[in-house]
Design a protein around this motif. Structure first.
Motif, PDB file in Angstrom:
ATOM      1  N   PHE A  91       0.855  -1.180   0.000  1.00  0.00           N
ATOM      2  CA  PHE A  91       0.000   0.000   0.000  1.00  0.00           C
ATOM      3  C   PHE A  91       0.893   1.233   0.000  1.00  0.00           C
ATOM      4  O   PHE A  91       1.720   1.399   0.896  1.00  0.00           O
ATOM      5  N   GLY A  92       0.715   2.078  -1.004  1.00  0.00           N
ATOM      6  CA  GLY A  92       1.502   3.303  -1.085  1.00  0.00           C
ATOM      7  C   GLY A  92       1.016   4.349  -0.104  1.00  0.00           C
ATOM      8  O   GLY A  92       0.069   4.125   0.660  1.00  0.00           O
ATOM      9  N   PRO A  93       1.648   5.512  -0.133  1.00  0.00           N
ATOM     10  CA  PRO A  93       1.298   6.550   0.843  1.00  0.00           C
ATOM     11  C   PRO A  93      -0.108   7.094   0.622  1.00  0.00           C
ATOM     12  O   PRO A  93      -0.617   7.119  -0.494  1.00  0.00           O
ATOM     13  N   LYS A  94      -0.713   7.501   1.716  1.00  0.00           N
ATOM     14  CA  LYS A  94      -2.003   8.187   1.641  1.00  0.00           C
ATOM     15  C   LYS A  94      -1.805   9.567   2.237  1.00  0.00           C
ATOM     16  O   LYS A  94      -0.942   9.767   3.093  1.00  0.00           O
ATOM     17  N   LEU A  95      -2.572  10.498   1.751  1.00  0.00           N
ATOM     18  CA  LEU A  95      -2.437  11.876   2.249  1.00  0.00           C
ATOM     19  C   LEU A  95      -2.969  11.975   3.672  1.00  0.00           C
ATOM     20  O   LEU A  95      -4.107  11.586   3.945  1.00  0.00           O
ATOM     21  N   GLU A  96      -2.153  12.483   4.543  1.00  0.00           N
ATOM     22  CA  GLU A  96      -2.573  12.728   5.911  1.00  0.00           C
ATOM     23  C   GLU A  96      -3.297  14.073   5.955  1.00  0.00           C
ATOM     24  O   GLU A  96      -2.966  14.983   5.183  1.00  0.00           O
ATOM     25  N   GLN A 111       4.310  11.914  -6.457  1.00  0.00           N
ATOM     26  CA  GLN A 111       5.525  11.445  -7.128  1.00  0.00           C
ATOM     27  C   GLN A 111       5.976  10.101  -6.552  1.00  0.00           C
ATOM     28  O   GLN A 111       6.338   9.187  -7.299  1.00  0.00           O
ATOM     29  N   LEU A 112       5.950   9.998  -5.241  1.00  0.00           N
ATOM     30  CA  LEU A 112       6.360   8.737  -4.611  1.00  0.00           C
ATOM     31  C   LEU A 112       5.418   7.607  -5.011  1.00  0.00           C
ATOM     32  O   LEU A 112       5.863   6.502  -5.338  1.00  0.00           O
ATOM     33  N   SER A 113       4.132   7.877  -5.011  1.00  0.00           N
ATOM     34  CA  SER A 113       3.166   6.852  -5.395  1.00  0.00           C
ATOM     35  C   SER A 113       3.404   6.375  -6.825  1.00  0.00           C
ATOM     36  O   SER A 113       3.386   5.171  -7.103  1.00  0.00           O
ATOM     37  N   LEU A 157      -3.587   6.915  -2.894  1.00  0.00           N
ATOM     38  CA  LEU A 157      -3.967   8.292  -3.220  1.00  0.00           C
ATOM     39  C   LEU A 157      -5.209   8.321  -4.103  1.00  0.00           C
ATOM     40  O   LEU A 157      -6.063   9.184  -3.948  1.00  0.00           O
ATOM     41  N   THR A 158      -5.323   7.379  -5.022  1.00  0.00           N
ATOM     42  CA  THR A 158      -6.505   7.343  -5.872  1.00  0.00           C
ATOM     43  C   THR A 158      -7.603   6.482  -5.261  1.00  0.00           C
ATOM     44  O   THR A 158      -8.774   6.756  -5.446  1.00  0.00           O
ATOM     45  N   MET A 159      -7.212   5.479  -4.501  1.00  0.00           N
ATOM     46  CA  MET A 159      -8.212   4.604  -3.921  1.00  0.00           C
ATOM     47  C   MET A 159      -8.978   5.266  -2.784  1.00  0.00           C
ATOM     48  O   MET A 159     -10.187   5.167  -2.694  1.00  0.00           O
TER      49      MET A 159
END
Length: 162
Positions: A91-96, A111-113, A157-159
């Motif tokens: 699971f990539g990063p999610k916006l806090e 960019q990281l995602s 981020l998109t999910m």
């Protein structure tokens, strides 16, 4: 009627950075193999990781984070024993909530995602070849099969963030 018994091990530590994961994976593998010691059939082992946010919030450059990610991949697939078929669900990063209004930080998350997603696609092929080559050279009664579908990337981020 069959009962399915599964073993779930949690070696996650809140606040970990990607470079911490290889030790956590090694500990999980050690425990897993102790539990499954008397089993002689092939089993699947799944690693589920959510990472990247702490690395970004600690100011690590994306290239450094990606190098740590490659080390995690190496650890999952090279340290796993032949009797297991490793799968990584990442699971990539999610916006806090605290970074939603900061455009530069949001940009680094995206960019990281994107880099994680590209790395997962690239590594599926490489890991499959390395895994098969490694075990082809071993003289063992166990046979390992890797079909190149053992890394999954979830773009949080998109999910979750639209």
């Amino acid at each position: 009627h069959h009962k399915i018994k599964e073993t779930a091990l949690n070696h996650a530590v809140s606040g970990s950075l990607l470079h911490d994961l290889p030790d956590q994976i090694a500990a999980a593998l050690d425990e897993y193999h102790l539990i499954k010691k008397n089993k002689h059939h092939h089993e699947h082992i799944f690693f589920i990781a959510c990472a990247g946010e702490n690395d970004l919030s600690n100011g690590q450059p994306i290239d450094t984070i990606l190098q740590s990610f490659h080390n995690v991949i190496t650890n999952v697939f090279n340290e796993s024993k032949c009797e297991t078929k490793p799968h990584l669900i990442f699971f990539g990063p999610k916006l806090e909530p605290c970074v939603i209004d900061d455009e530069s930080v949001r940009k680094s998350y995206f960019q990281l995602s994107e880099r994680f997603s590209a790395a997962c696609q690239e590594l599926k092929v490489q890991v499959t070849q390395d895994h098969n080559d490694h075990h082809r050279h071993e003289e063992s009664t166990h046979h390992c099969h890797s079909d190149g579908k053992n890394i999954s990337y979830i773009d949080c981020l998109t999910m979750f963030c639209g």
